[in-house]
Design a protein around this motif. Structure first.
Motif, PDB file in Angstrom:
ATOM      1  N   ASN A 236       0.684   5.770   0.673  1.00  0.00           N
ATOM      2  CA  ASN A 236      -0.063   6.907   1.195  1.00  0.00           C
ATOM      3  C   ASN A 236       0.511   8.183   0.604  1.00  0.00           C
ATOM      4  O   ASN A 236       1.611   8.603   0.962  1.00  0.00           O
ATOM      5  CB  ASN A 236       0.024   6.938   2.724  1.00  0.00           C
ATOM      6  CG  ASN A 236      -0.950   7.934   3.328  1.00  0.00           C
ATOM      7  OD1 ASN A 236      -1.384   8.869   2.672  1.00  0.00           O
ATOM      8  ND2 ASN A 236      -1.284   7.727   4.593  1.00  0.00           N
TER       9      ASN A 236
ATOM     10  N   GLU B  39       1.969  11.184   2.643  1.00  0.00           N
ATOM     11  CA  GLU B  39       3.323  11.126   3.183  1.00  0.00           C
ATOM     12  C   GLU B  39       4.361  11.660   2.202  1.00  0.00           C
ATOM     13  O   GLU B  39       5.523  11.853   2.578  1.00  0.00           O
ATOM     14  CB  GLU B  39       3.675   9.680   3.543  1.00  0.00           C
ATOM     15  CG  GLU B  39       2.794   9.066   4.614  1.00  0.00           C
ATOM     16  CD  GLU B  39       3.113   7.604   4.848  1.00  0.00           C
ATOM     17  OE1 GLU B  39       3.963   7.059   4.096  1.00  0.00           O
ATOM     18  OE2 GLU B  39       2.521   7.003   5.753  1.00  0.00           O
TER      19      GLU B  39
ATOM     20  N   ASN C 200      -8.655   0.415   4.237  1.00  0.00           N
ATOM     21  CA  ASN C 200      -7.793   1.572   4.005  1.00  0.00           C
ATOM     22  C   ASN C 200      -8.647   2.781   3.680  1.00  0.00           C
ATOM     23  O   ASN C 200      -9.685   2.656   3.019  1.00  0.00           O
ATOM     24  CB  ASN C 200      -6.810   1.310   2.851  1.00  0.00           C
ATOM     25  CG  ASN C 200      -5.566   0.587   3.311  1.00  0.00           C
ATOM     26  OD1 ASN C 200      -4.649   1.184   3.853  1.00  0.00           O
ATOM     27  ND2 ASN C 200      -5.540  -0.717   3.106  1.00  0.00           N
TER      28      ASN C 200
ATOM     29  N   SER D 120       0.833  -1.198   0.000  1.00  0.00           N
ATOM     30  CA  SER D 120       0.000   0.000   0.000  1.00  0.00           C
ATOM     31  C   SER D 120       0.872   1.254   0.000  1.00  0.00           C
ATOM     32  O   SER D 120       2.069   1.201   0.300  1.00  0.00           O
ATOM     33  CB  SER D 120      -0.919   0.002   1.227  1.00  0.00           C
ATOM     34  OG  SER D 120      -0.149   0.036   2.414  1.00  0.00           O
TER      35      SER D 120
ATOM     36  N   TRP E  93      -8.180   7.122   2.595  1.00  0.00           N
ATOM     37  CA  TRP E  93      -7.290   8.210   2.219  1.00  0.00           C
ATOM     38  C   TRP E  93      -8.093   9.511   2.067  1.00  0.00           C
ATOM     39  O   TRP E  93      -9.295   9.482   1.827  1.00  0.00           O
ATOM     40  CB  TRP E  93      -6.561   7.901   0.910  1.00  0.00           C
ATOM     41  CG  TRP E  93      -7.464   7.623  -0.256  1.00  0.00           C
ATOM     42  CD1 TRP E  93      -7.846   8.505  -1.219  1.00  0.00           C
ATOM     43  CD2 TRP E  93      -8.099   6.386  -0.573  1.00  0.00           C
ATOM     44  NE1 TRP E  93      -8.679   7.896  -2.127  1.00  0.00           N
ATOM     45  CE2 TRP E  93      -8.850   6.590  -1.749  1.00  0.00           C
ATOM     46  CE3 TRP E  93      -8.107   5.121   0.028  1.00  0.00           C
ATOM     47  CZ2 TRP E  93      -9.607   5.573  -2.335  1.00  0.00           C
ATOM     48  CZ3 TRP E  93      -8.856   4.113  -0.574  1.00  0.00           C
ATOM     49  CH2 TRP E  93      -9.588   4.350  -1.738  1.00  0.00           C
TER      50      TRP E  93
ATOM     51  N   GLY F  58      -3.805   9.539  -0.536  1.00  0.00           N
ATOM     52  CA  GLY F  58      -3.591   8.284   0.141  1.00  0.00           C
ATOM     53  C   GLY F  58      -3.505   7.055  -0.708  1.00  0.00           C
ATOM     54  O   GLY F  58      -2.933   7.055  -1.774  1.00  0.00           O
ATOM     55  N   THR F  59      -4.130   5.939  -0.261  1.00  0.00           N
ATOM     56  CA  THR F  59      -3.707   4.632  -0.708  1.00  0.00           C
ATOM     57  C   THR F  59      -4.569   3.977  -1.760  1.00  0.00           C
ATOM     58  O   THR F  59      -4.071   3.300  -2.632  1.00  0.00           O
ATOM     59  CB  THR F  59      -3.659   3.673   0.485  1.00  0.00           C
ATOM     60  OG1 THR F  59      -4.981   3.551   1.016  1.00  0.00           O
ATOM     61  CG2 THR F  59      -2.726   4.173   1.547  1.00  0.00           C
TER      62      THR F  59
END
Length: 571
Positions: free
Chosen positions: A407, A410, A519, A405, A521, A444-445
């Motif tokens: 993100n 980040e 998950n 995964s 995001w 995100g993911t």
């Protein structure tokens, strides 16, 4: 300052405005709405490089940046504000990528001739007194044609039987005839280097891409009796996946780009590779073969010094079709870094109103390298239908394996601008200003659940949508983006109802029995099943007047019941 390439400015600009203008008109606004079909004729440009006339002035040096560089920030520090601005911003990215990563990919030589038959293509080039030739095989599907075609690198790429059964021809391209492996950097061999010199600083990937462009030149000249010049795709796996990715980025006539398991030097974000345990180091990818340009050698120890990264190269393909296939089971392939680049590049697609034209898929069961996978068959068919046959209307999806995964939050400190449809400052002067909103940001993911039986997904479906309520300051609405056996992908749009900016938001929703978020995001959540609360992140808490942001999630369980009690409050 220099012109990126030579071509009459007004003609190139008119091509871009007509192509992107039509495409974005067909898509409509992205905030809270499903992506609609962009016909391939509108998504693909009519020229190899429509920004060839843009004035690009590269600064003498650039500061190190550990995060992904802002794809919307011009070299003069301003940000693009209109969709039409992307043409010359793309030219800047191309220039940086050539200088620091791939080496120069020249435009069309002085002379390109050749033939197209039902079994082969011949290419003859001449430039400044030097000549070279190479050929490619043609394998036609059933029917009378003329046919769209997918150029397959080295016999390894997307499943050729599926390509042919979908109605497209296969062009078998031997990239080694254009740029051979196993040579020293100061003695490169092949058709490209016969024309531009064995000591050229251009790496094999750009040389191979040049060969693809020359094949397209010959197809264009052939009159369309066998193959259609307006419907070309490209694919490859492993080293050939690297090549297919670069070819699609550097030739805008390619309507569909399909790199597979391309690893370091391919789709994977350089900055992320440096931090991904087990992935092929940049120094290894640089030294294994002269795939990358000679200049890249100075960045292998510190990719943060690079003025560009591969999420921006993904953005060079936008708004055209892009289907990235990855393998999470072999650490050397660095699939996490591939997901980082795809998520970052998808922000360019969204800003251009073409978020439905990109698919990333690493949620596969088999770990075999360059295998034909059942999970990819349906999206492959859908992408060919949409971008080459121009008969499909599916929307792209992100299916990222949980073990790899990613993100995006980040990796960035920039927001995606809400680009206007009107004219910006695209005349090459780079004097635009930053857009003030961050509409439709997908942080995100978008991580899948590694099911291995994901064929026949319901891409881009809007079934299961539900209205929401709010405290008057904001409202939240939910829609199901995709669904598959045992899971689904959802999206919530948070809209500011007021006439002034909204600072901070909280969304509540209730998942049905058996549903659980794996998950999420674009926000920070409390709880994974039953009653779930999602708060804004520091990057998307401010929503401009009448603007909106989105967050998304992947959940296990059936999608037949949409999450209920969707509410929005603001401090």
């Amino acid at each position: 300052m220099r012109f990126h390439r030579c071509r009459p400015r007004l003609w190139a600009a008119a091509v871009f405005v007509s192509v992107v203008g039509l495409a974005t008109a067909a898509l409509g606004p992205q905030a809270g709405a499903a992506d609609r079909l962009v016909p391939a004729a509108q998504a693909a440009a009519l020229v190899e490089d429509d920004g060839a006339d843009c004035r690009v002035s590269v600064p003498g040096g650039s500061a190190s940046e550990s995060l992904l560089p802002d794809p919307f920030k011009r070299l003069d520090g301003t940000r693009v504000s209109a969709k039409s601005d992307w043409r010359c911003r793309r030219a800047e990215i191309r220039e940086l990528a050539e200088r620091s990563v791939y080496g120069d990919k020249p435009g069309k030589p002085e002379s390109v001739t050749g033939t197209v038959s039902r079994t082969s293509i011949t290419v003859n080039v001449g430039h400044q007194g030097r000549t070279a030739s190479f050929s490619a095989g043609v394998d036609l599907p059933s029917g009378t044609g003329p046919f769209p075609a997918v150029i397959v690198y080295g016999g390894l790429g997307a499943d050729t039987s599926t390509i042919k059964s979908s109605g497209a021809a296969v062009i078998s391209y031997d990239p080694f005839s254009v740029g051979r492996e196993g040579t020293a950097r100061n003695n490169k061999q092949g058709a490209f280097y016969s024309v531009y010199g064995s000591q050229s600083s251009t790496g094999l990937l750009a040389a191979w891409a040049w060969g693809v462009s020359r094949i397209i030149d010959v197809v264009e000249q052939s009159g369309g009796t066998v193959l259609r010049a307006d419907a070309t795709g490209v694919t490859g796996c492993s080293r050939y996946g690297k090549g297919a990715f670069v070819a699609g980025a550097f030739d805008q006539r390619i309507a569909l780009t399909m790199p597979i398991e391309s690893g370091s030097g391919g789709v994977n974000a350089f900055r992320s590779i440096a931090r991904e345990s087990g992935s092929q180091p940049l120094s290894s990818a640089y030294s294994e073969q002269p795939w990358l340009g000679d200049a890249f050698g100075s960045y292998t120890g510190d990719p943060s010094a690079l003025p560009v990264d591969t999420h921006q190269v993904v953005g060079m393909i936008a708004p055209r079709g892009l289907f990235i296939m990855d393998n999470p089971h072999i650490d050397w392939l660095g699939a996490r870094s591939g997901a980082v680049a795809a998520l970052g590049g998808a922000e360019v697609y969204k800003a251009l109103g073409a978020g439905g034209n990109i698919t990333y898929w690493s949620d596969v069961q088999s770990g075999d390298h360059c295998a034909v996978r059942s999970e990819w068959r349906t999206p492959l068919q859908q992408n060919i239908q949409k971008f080459l046959l121009k008969t499909g209307s599916s929307s792209g999806t992100f299916r990222i394996a949980g073990k790899k995964s990613a993100n995006l939050s980040e990796w960035r400190n920039w927001q995606t601008p809400a680009l206007s449809d009107g004219g910006g400052t695209d005349a090459g002067t780079s004097t635009g200003t930053s857009a003030g909103t961050s509409t439709g940001t997908s942080e995100g993911t978008s991580t899948g659940t590694s099911q291995g039986t994901s064929t026949g997904t319901s891409q881009g479906s809007t079934d299961g949508s539900s209205g929401g309520s709010g405290d008057g300051a904001c409202t939240a609405t939910y829609r199901t983006v995709n669904s598959w056996s045992g899971g689904f992908q959802g999206e919530v749009t948070v809209r500011n109802n007021g006439s002034s900016a909204l600072n901070g938001w909280t969304v509540g929703l209730t998942l049905a029995s058996g549903q659980s978020i794996s998950n999420l995001w674009g926000g920070r959540h409390t709880g994974t099943s039953g009653s779930v609360t999602v708060h804004n992140g520091p990057w998307n808490g401010t929503i401009a007047a009448n603007g909106s942001v989105t967050f998304g999630f992947v959940a296990t369980g059936s999608s037949s019941t949409a999450p209920g009690d969707v509410t929005c409050t603001s401090p």
